[in-house]
Design a protein around this motif. Structure first.
Motif, short mmCIF file in Angstrom:
data_model
loop_
_atom_site.label_atom_id
_atom_site.label_comp_id
_atom_site.label_asym_id
_atom_site.label_seq_id
_atom_site.Cartn_x
_atom_site.Cartn_y
_atom_site.Cartn_z
N UNK A 15 0.86 -1.19 0.00
CA UNK A 15 0.00 0.00 0.00
C UNK A 15 0.89 1.23 0.00
N UNK A 16 1.22 1.68 -1.18
CA UNK A 16 2.07 2.85 -1.31
C UNK A 16 1.38 3.89 -2.19
N UNK A 17 2.00 5.06 -2.26
CA UNK A 17 1.49 6.10 -3.15
C UNK A 17 0.14 6.62 -2.68
N UNK A 18 -0.65 7.05 -3.63
CA UNK A 18 -1.95 7.65 -3.33
C UNK A 18 -2.22 8.75 -4.34
N UNK A 19 -3.11 9.66 -4.00
CA UNK A 19 -3.44 10.76 -4.90
C UNK A 19 -4.58 10.41 -5.82
N UNK A 71 -12.08 10.93 -14.33
CA UNK A 71 -11.14 9.90 -13.93
C UNK A 71 -11.33 9.57 -12.45
N UNK A 72 -10.98 8.36 -12.05
CA UNK A 72 -11.24 7.97 -10.66
C UNK A 72 -10.34 8.69 -9.66
N UNK A 73 -10.91 8.96 -8.52
CA UNK A 73 -10.16 9.48 -7.37
C UNK A 73 -9.90 8.32 -6.42
N UNK A 74 -8.76 8.38 -5.73
CA UNK A 74 -8.42 7.35 -4.75
C UNK A 74 -8.27 7.99 -3.38
N UNK A 75 -8.80 7.31 -2.37
CA UNK A 75 -8.69 7.77 -0.99
C UNK A 75 -8.31 6.61 -0.08
N UNK A 76 -7.37 6.86 0.82
CA UNK A 76 -7.15 5.97 1.95
C UNK A 76 -8.18 6.29 3.02
N UNK A 82 -22.54 8.69 -4.99
CA UNK A 82 -21.77 7.52 -5.38
C UNK A 82 -22.38 6.27 -4.78
N UNK A 83 -21.88 5.12 -5.20
CA UNK A 83 -22.38 3.84 -4.73
C UNK A 83 -21.56 3.35 -3.55
N UNK A 84 -22.22 2.65 -2.63
CA UNK A 84 -21.52 2.09 -1.48
C UNK A 84 -20.64 0.91 -1.91
N UNK A 85 -21.16 0.07 -2.81
CA UNK A 85 -20.40 -1.09 -3.32
C UNK A 85 -19.84 -0.77 -4.69
N UNK A 86 -18.69 -1.34 -5.02
CA UNK A 86 -17.80 -2.10 -4.13
C UNK A 86 -17.14 -1.17 -3.12
N UNK A 87 -16.95 -1.68 -1.91
CA UNK A 87 -16.42 -0.87 -0.83
C UNK A 87 -14.89 -0.83 -0.92
N UNK A 88 -14.41 -0.03 -1.87
CA UNK A 88 -12.97 0.11 -2.10
C UNK A 88 -12.64 1.59 -2.22
N UNK A 89 -11.38 1.92 -2.53
CA UNK A 89 -10.90 3.28 -2.43
C UNK A 89 -10.98 4.12 -3.69
N UNK A 90 -11.64 3.64 -4.76
CA UNK A 90 -11.71 4.38 -6.01
C UNK A 90 -13.14 4.79 -6.31
N UNK A 91 -13.29 5.98 -6.89
CA UNK A 91 -14.62 6.47 -7.28
C UNK A 91 -14.46 7.55 -8.35
#
Length: 325
Positions: free
Chosen positions: A112-116, A128-133, A206-215
């Motif tokens: 689990x590295x990077x981000x943004x 484009x998708x956003x990623x969040x920890x 946004x949708x709850x599923x899939x419950x991951x870090x991209x949207x």
């Protein structure tokens, strides 16, 4: 014509004064940055919101109290109030939890590295998708909240452990970064299932599923809020395909903990914004947006508890004035 340029050398004393001013300026900048950081004392102080607490008497409990000389029936008020259980942070850069004392818990790992965010400066192509920890940590303000609630009468104890790391997305890379296995769940691709907001009202975030870090979401606040909602969804349930510590308190006589978090239900849970600014009110998503300069946001998750003071050995039954809602 000969031009002579004369240079003035700074004395050692003036150089020392210059370095001293530079050092003072650096110290003031660091101090200002520290003051703006979200700290544990600030989080504890945020529990004084009466709007979030919403203390109410909702019914009566009937207890059987027995002694060697016989048994009697005693009563106690049944109360309901919200409790801040989790501090949920949603942020772009791995290791950048706005809660300064807890940021070390979510440092980058080999998996689990990077981000943004994958974003474009063009407003016409901002798809484009956003990623969040996301980190979900036990709220440290339980004692302060109990003191506030006791001012109204009996207070319900929280089922959350203060400062316990219930979820750190850096330790859950397969599910949070790869969406395995939830990307194939029906809720993940059937429109209208488990969505935050309403398509008909034009406020679907946004949708709850899939419950991951991209949207795919042009608004950074909304994307972060969806991630916080996703994490709270499985943290408050057991047996989910994530690496986490479940937060599902068990009921007992005279003590009714909340149901798992369900989006769009104001009676089920509420959010209090802590970063980039601390608000004194609670709401569910969708809510007014406040953008963060660094893509980092933090909320307190409040959930409703019902309880009544034990007045005997056995709870016979309880009645609700308004269904306990």
């Amino acid at each position: 014509m000969i031009l002579t340029v004369t240079t003035r050398r700074r004395s050692p004393q003036s150089r020392k004064i210059g370095r001293g001013r530079a050092f003072t300026t650096a110290v003031l900048l660091v101090a200002a940055e520290h003051c703006l950081a979200l700290t544990t004392p600030a989080i504890i102080a945020s529990v004084t919101s009466l709007q979030c607490l919403e203390y109410r008497v909702v019914g009566i409990c009937y207890w059987l109290f027995c002694t060697p000389f016989g048994c009697t029936v005693r009563t106690s008020p049944k109360v309901r109030h919200f409790i801040p259980e989790l501090v949920v942070s949603s942020y772009s850069d791995t290791g950048g939890n706005p809660w300064s004392e807890m940021s070390a818990l979510s440092a980058p790992t080999p998996t689990s590295q990077g981000g943004g965010n994958l974003i474009t400066p063009s407003s016409q192509r901002d798809n484009l998708p956003r990623f969040k920890n996301v980190d979900g940590i036990g709220h440290p303000g339980g004692s302060a909240l109990m003191a506030l609630a006791h001012g109204f009468g009996y207070a319900c104890p929280s089922g959350a452990i203060p400062v316990a790391p219930y979820y750190l997305s850096t330790l859950d890379p397969l599910a949070w970064r790869q969406a395995v296995p939830e990307s194939v769940y029906p809720q993940a691709f059937i429109p209208g299932m488990r969505e935050i907001g309403d398509q008909a009202l034009g406020n679907m975030w946004g949708n709850v599923y899939p419950r991951h870090g991209f949207l795919v979401q042009p608004d950074d606040f909304k994307a972060s809020a969806v991630m916080a909602q996703r994490a709270s969804d499985f943290i408050t349930r057991v047996g989910q395909p994530h690496v986490y510590l479940p937060l599902q308190p068990m009921p007992s006589p005279g003590y009714w903990p909340p149901q798992p978090v369900m989006e769009n239900d104001v009676n089920n849970h509420r959010w209090q914004l802590l970063a980039p600014v601390i608000q004194t009110t609670c709401a569910i998503f969708p809510s007014p947006t406040i953008q963060s300069a660094d893509g980092a946001y933090t909320w307190s998750l409040w959930r409703p508890y019902r309880c009544c003071q034990r007045m005997g050995q056995t709870l016979l039954y309880s009645i609700d004035f308004d269904g306990g809602q």
